[in-house]
Design a protein around this motif. Structure first.
Motif, PDB file in Angstrom:
ATOM      1  N   MET A 127       0.846  -1.181   0.000  1.00 26.54           N
ATOM      2  CA  MET A 127       0.000   0.000   0.000  1.00 26.54           C
ATOM      3  C   MET A 127       0.890   1.243   0.000  1.00 26.54           C
ATOM      4  N   ILE A 128       0.570   2.173  -0.819  1.00 25.31           N
ATOM      5  CA  ILE A 128       1.306   3.429  -0.905  1.00 25.31           C
ATOM      6  C   ILE A 128       0.810   4.332   0.217  1.00 25.31           C
ATOM      7  N   ARG A 129       1.691   4.730   1.079  1.00 30.28           N
ATOM      8  CA  ARG A 129       1.289   5.499   2.246  1.00 30.28           C
ATOM      9  C   ARG A 129       1.384   7.006   2.036  1.00 30.28           C
ATOM     10  N   PRO A 136       3.775  11.600  -2.346  1.00 31.37           N
ATOM     11  CA  PRO A 136       4.691  11.889  -3.454  1.00 31.37           C
ATOM     12  C   PRO A 136       4.542  10.972  -4.656  1.00 31.37           C
ATOM     13  N   THR A 137       4.170   9.736  -4.418  1.00 32.46           N
ATOM     14  CA  THR A 137       3.988   8.821  -5.555  1.00 32.46           C
ATOM     15  C   THR A 137       2.817   9.273  -6.418  1.00 32.46           C
ATOM     16  N   ALA A 138       1.706   9.606  -5.779  1.00 31.75           N
ATOM     17  CA  ALA A 138       0.533  10.069  -6.531  1.00 31.75           C
ATOM     18  C   ALA A 138       0.843  11.366  -7.270  1.00 31.75           C
ATOM     19  N   LEU A 139       1.545  12.274  -6.612  1.00 31.55           N
ATOM     20  CA  LEU A 139       1.900  13.529  -7.263  1.00 31.55           C
ATOM     21  C   LEU A 139       2.861  13.300  -8.424  1.00 31.55           C
ATOM     22  N   GLY A 140       3.841  12.421  -8.242  1.00 34.57           N
ATOM     23  CA  GLY A 140       4.806  12.142  -9.308  1.00 34.57           C
ATOM     24  C   GLY A 140       4.169  11.528 -10.539  1.00 34.57           C
ATOM     25  N   VAL A 141       3.266  10.577 -10.324  1.00 32.16           N
ATOM     26  CA  VAL A 141       2.572   9.955 -11.460  1.00 32.16           C
ATOM     27  C   VAL A 141       1.760  10.998 -12.216  1.00 32.16           C
ATOM     28  N   ASN A 142       1.082  11.870 -11.493  1.00 29.83           N
ATOM     29  CA  ASN A 142       0.254  12.870 -12.162  1.00 29.83           C
ATOM     30  C   ASN A 142       1.071  13.977 -12.802  1.00 29.83           C
ATOM     31  N   LEU A 143       2.236  14.276 -12.248  1.00 30.34           N
ATOM     32  CA  LEU A 143       3.131  15.212 -12.933  1.00 30.34           C
ATOM     33  C   LEU A 143       3.610  14.626 -14.254  1.00 30.34           C
ATOM     34  N   LEU A 144       3.948  13.334 -14.229  1.00 30.34           N
ATOM     35  CA  LEU A 144       4.366  12.680 -15.472  1.00 30.34           C
ATOM     36  C   LEU A 144       3.217  12.607 -16.474  1.00 30.34           C
ATOM     37  N   LEU A 145       1.996  12.382 -16.003  1.00 31.14           N
ATOM     38  CA  LEU A 145       0.842  12.373 -16.905  1.00 31.14           C
ATOM     39  C   LEU A 145       0.503  13.780 -17.404  1.00 31.14           C
ATOM     40  N   ALA A 148      -5.063   5.186 -14.784  1.00 25.18           N
ATOM     41  CA  ALA A 148      -3.886   5.260 -13.913  1.00 25.18           C
ATOM     42  C   ALA A 148      -4.273   5.743 -12.516  1.00 25.18           C
ATOM     43  N   ASN A 149      -5.137   6.724 -12.442  1.00 19.94           N
ATOM     44  CA  ASN A 149      -5.494   7.273 -11.143  1.00 19.94           C
ATOM     45  C   ASN A 149      -6.442   6.379 -10.358  1.00 19.94           C
ATOM     46  N   ARG A 150      -7.301   5.651 -11.025  1.00 25.17           N
ATOM     47  CA  ARG A 150      -8.172   4.715 -10.291  1.00 25.17           C
ATOM     48  C   ARG A 150      -7.344   3.610  -9.659  1.00 25.17           C
ATOM     49  N   ALA A 151      -6.370   3.110 -10.394  1.00 28.04           N
ATOM     50  CA  ALA A 151      -5.503   2.061  -9.841  1.00 28.04           C
ATOM     51  C   ALA A 151      -4.664   2.602  -8.684  1.00 28.04           C
ATOM     52  N   LEU A 152      -4.176   3.806  -8.822  1.00 27.47           N
ATOM     53  CA  LEU A 152      -3.350   4.403  -7.776  1.00 27.47           C
ATOM     54  C   LEU A 152      -4.185   4.828  -6.574  1.00 27.47           C
ATOM     55  N   ALA A 153      -5.385   5.288  -6.794  1.00 25.88           N
ATOM     56  CA  ALA A 153      -6.248   5.748  -5.690  1.00 25.88           C
ATOM     57  C   ALA A 153      -6.614   4.595  -4.765  1.00 25.88           C
ATOM     58  N   ARG A 154      -6.745   3.404  -5.316  1.00 25.09           N
ATOM     59  CA  ARG A 154      -7.074   2.247  -4.484  1.00 25.09           C
ATOM     60  C   ARG A 154      -5.918   1.870  -3.566  1.00 25.09           C
ATOM     61  N   THR A 161      -3.533   3.992  -2.257  1.00 30.83           N
ATOM     62  CA  THR A 161      -3.027   5.051  -1.394  1.00 30.83           C
ATOM     63  C   THR A 161      -3.879   5.172  -0.140  1.00 30.83           C
ATOM     64  N   SER A 162      -3.302   5.753   0.882  1.00 24.62           N
ATOM     65  CA  SER A 162      -4.044   5.940   2.127  1.00 24.62           C
ATOM     66  C   SER A 162      -4.621   7.345   2.241  1.00 24.62           C
TER      67      SER A 162
END
Length: 100
Positions: free
Chosen positions: A1-3, A6-15, A65-71, A73-74
């Motif tokens: 689980m991504i706690r 920064p991971t969510a922000l990094g993925v969305n910056l790349l997108l 990408a965001n639906r998979a990542l949202a599941r 993250t905390s």
């Protein structure tokens, strides 16, 4: 689980980097829809044929990408989606601000 966020922000910056193109196309469509260019004889239908597939594919990629990542993250849902929207629009805002 991504706690952490920064991971969510990094993925969305790349997108957001390739997202500059669909965001600009939507701005272009909105600007020309309200005040059409007098020399534009083809109408807006041609632009819709060009813009809709590009924006549709990008939206599908971003949403998947965001639906998979949202599941994973905390973060709370509202916080996650606000963070992802800010990350996605950051490259476009940066380009608008540094353009003379």
């Amino acid at each position: 689980m991504i706690r952490r966020w920064p991971t969510a922000l990094g993925v969305n910056l790349l997108l957001g980097v390739p997202g500059v193109v669909p965001i600009w196309l939507l701005w272009f469509l909105a600007a020309n829809w309200s005040h059409p260019e007098p020399t534009e004889n083809d109408g807006m239908a041609l632009w819709l044929v060009i813009i809709l597939p590009i924006v549709g594919l990008y939206t599908l990629l971003w949403w998947t990408a965001n639906r998979a990542l949202a599941r994973r993250t905390s973060l709370a849902a509202r916080t996650y989606w606000l963070l992802s929207a800010m990350g996605t629009f950051s490259p476009t805002v940066t380009l608008v601000l540094i353009h003379p």
